[in-house]
Scaffold this active site. Structure first.
Site, mmCIF file in Angstrom:
data_model
loop_
_atom_site.group_PDB
_atom_site.id
_atom_site.type_symbol
_atom_site.label_atom_id
_atom_site.label_comp_id
_atom_site.label_asym_id
_atom_site.label_seq_id
_atom_site.Cartn_x
_atom_site.Cartn_y
_atom_site.Cartn_z
ATOM 1 C CG HIS A 125 -12.711 47.275 6.933
ATOM 2 N ND1 HIS A 125 -12.741 48.436 7.676
ATOM 3 C CD2 HIS A 125 -12.666 46.263 7.841
ATOM 4 C CE1 HIS A 125 -12.686 48.133 8.980
ATOM 5 N NE2 HIS A 125 -12.651 46.820 9.101
ATOM 6 C CG ASP A 181 -12.094 42.934 10.698
ATOM 7 O OD1 ASP A 181 -12.341 43.947 10.007
ATOM 8 O OD2 ASP A 181 -11.292 42.938 11.659
ATOM 9 C CG HIS A 187 -4.460 46.061 4.035
ATOM 10 N ND1 HIS A 187 -4.716 47.413 4.184
ATOM 11 C CD2 HIS A 187 -4.897 45.472 5.177
ATOM 12 C CE1 HIS A 187 -5.271 47.627 5.376
ATOM 13 N NE2 HIS A 187 -5.407 46.459 5.995
ATOM 14 C CG HIS A 233 -12.708 42.626 15.461
ATOM 15 N ND1 HIS A 233 -12.391 43.214 16.653
ATOM 16 C CD2 HIS A 233 -12.625 43.605 14.520
ATOM 17 C CE1 HIS A 233 -12.112 44.490 16.437
ATOM 18 N NE2 HIS A 233 -12.259 44.751 15.157
ATOM 19 C CG ASP A 246 -13.849 48.106 12.942
ATOM 20 O OD1 ASP A 246 -13.609 47.472 13.972
ATOM 21 O OD2 ASP A 246 -13.397 47.793 11.829
HETATM 22 O O1 DOR Z 1 -7.171 43.970 10.930
HETATM 23 C C1 DOR Z 1 -7.865 44.964 10.874
HETATM 24 N N1 DOR Z 1 -7.985 45.682 9.750
HETATM 25 N N2 DOR Z 1 -8.512 45.346 11.970
HETATM 26 C C2 DOR Z 1 -9.171 46.518 12.037
HETATM 27 O O2 DOR Z 1 -9.735 46.807 13.053
HETATM 28 C C3 DOR Z 1 -9.184 47.431 10.874
HETATM 29 C C4 DOR Z 1 -8.963 46.698 9.627
HETATM 30 C C5 DOR Z 1 -8.630 47.579 8.461
HETATM 31 O O3 DOR Z 1 -9.349 48.561 8.232
HETATM 32 O O4 DOR Z 1 -7.667 47.293 7.735
HETATM 33 ZN ZN ZN Z 2 -11.930 46.421 14.171
#
Ligand code: DOR
Ligand code: ZN
Length: 425
Positions: free
Chosen positions: A63, A305, A309, A232, A152
């Site tokens: 991401h 993954d 944040h 995942h 996702d």
């Molecule tokens: O832990 C996760 N964070 N799982 C997800 O499927 C999305 C991702 C996110 O975009 O923060």
């Molecule tokens: Zn996911």
């Protein structure tokens, strides 16, 4: 720097059945030769004595948060983190703002990524706005540079819609990646449902959420003769479903992340949201089952993954969003837990982290064959280092591996023959 000669390294490239000392000559961004000894006059030599030389890693689940959520990460910082982890290609997920569901957003990502320190392959969403309703125009998205489709971060809740999406994507020639989760089972859970969620008194995410949708996706791929990639995988049940489906000839592939075969829900006892992700850390039985699935070939790829944040968002254990960063630690974590323990050969690790994801997504990556792009990870297998979150290249520091000491690290990363990362100690 139009040319570079990497000398005296141990080259490990399963795509050409290679594991031995060799030199690599790269010119104009392209690998020209991989031979035991190359004599060319080249002004730019990298001495890889004592190091291993791998095809740049391919992380098919990342991401990058760009556009729209660039306070967490942007394309440049995410790619810097990739380079520092030996990763030269990333597939970025569409839960951006706006959602990556239009040629315009795909063009924005690809244009910005052109000068970044990794190659960025955007995944477009399956449904418009990731709302689970209207299917996107996959042919137009592919033309604009999408290499796969996925919602996702969310499941496509309606089974009929997913079935049609898989058929449409198949005809457009795009792989489908599924985030397997049943939101009606999750009901607001935040960690694995079980002993630890009870002990902490927090709502749990039942494993049946993941397993039931994994089973559905396998049934849909089987029924439609299309292929599906399960994102995942974290449970013993889902790994068993994929193993069984593969044995029955269903076109299914899957990935897992280092945290699922290294850590368990016990970590949550700290009440630290940096250990919360979706799917969540599970039990010791799941951890062992995921490890077994990596070892027996059920798992095709190790991904991160990578889900950055901000510090403020992760401050509240109960309210924090799910996700952990991983680009800079995935190789080191995998070398430490799989290779140095004698469980997995270097060659198999390269398959999991480079060859297989490149094949599944159809990327021009994952190989050091002459003619391939000069995307290379040079790795010191024995370098011991400790993960210090504030030193990570990512804008966010939400790592489950903070304070952990690993053995093995990418010390130099080349993208199209150009040095994009060099370990400074
Ligand atoms: O832990 C996760 N964070 N799982 C997800 O499927 C999305 C991702 C996110 O975009 O923060
Ligand atoms: Zn996911």
């Amino acid at each position: 720097m139009a040319e570079v000669l990497i000398q005296n390294g141990r080259v490990v490239d399963p795509s050409q059945n290679l594991d031995g000392q060799a030199d690599i000559y790269i010119k104009d961004g392209v690998i020209q030769a991989v031979e035991p000894e190359i004599s060319v006059s080249c002004g730019n030599i990298i001495d890889a004595t004592g190091l291993v030389v791998l095809p740049g890693l391919v992380d098919m689940h990342v991401h990058l948060r760009d556009p729209g959520l660039t306070y967490k990460e942007d394309i440049f910082t995410g790619c810097d983190a990739a380079a520092a982890g030996g990763v030269t290609s990333v597939a970025c997920m569409p839960n951006t703002n706006p959602v990556t569901d239009s040629p315009e957003t795909l063009t924005y990502i690809r244009t910005k990524a052109a000068t970044a320190h990794a190659k960025v392959y955007p995944v477009a969403s399956i449904t418009a706005g990731m709302k689970g309703e209207a299917l996107n125009d996959f042919t137009a998205l592919k033309q604009a540079g999408a290499i796969a489709v996925s919602d996702d971060g969310r499941p496509v809740e309606n089974g009929r819609r997913m079935m049609e999406g898989m058929q449409k994507a198949y005809h457009a020639g795009l792989p489908v990646i599924s985030h397997c989760e049943d939101l009606s089972i999750i009901r607001g859970g935040i960690i694995n449902e079980g002993e630890i969620s009870k002990k902490l008194g927090v709502p749990g995410m039942h494993r049946a959420s993941e397993d039931s949708v994994t089973a559905r996706e396998i049934a849909l791929a089987h029924a439609t003769g299309t292929r599906i990639h399960i994102a995942h995988v974290s449970t013993e049940g889902s790994a068993a479903l994929v193993r069984d489906a593969k044995a029955r000839g269903v076109q299914v592939t899957c990935e897992t992340c280092p945290h699922y075969f290294m850590l368990t829900e016990e970590e949550l006892l700290r009440r630290d949201a940096d250990y919360r992700m979706n799917p969540p850390l599970r039990t010791e039985a799941d951890r062992k089952a995921m490890l077994a699935a990596v070892l027996d070939g059920t798992v095709d790829c190790i991904v991160t993954d990578h889900a950055p944040h901000a510090l403020e968002e992760k401050a509240d254990f109960l309210k924090a969003p799910n996700g952990v960063v991983g680009l800079e630690t995935s190789l080191a974590a995998s070398l430490t837990s799989l290779y140095h323990t004698g469980l997995v050969s270097l060659s198999r690790l390269v398959e999991l982290m480079s060859t297989n994801p490149a094949r599944i997504l159809g990327l021009n990556a994952g190989t050091l064959r002459p003619g391939a792009p000069g995307d290379v990870a040079i790795v010191d297998l024995n370098l011991t280092w400790t993960v210090e979150p504030e030193k990570l290249h990512s804008k966010s520091h939400n790592t489950v591996f903070k304070g952990k000491t690993f053995t093995g690290k990418a010390v130099a990363t080349l993208l199209d023959g150009k040095l994009v990362y060099h370990y400074q100690g």
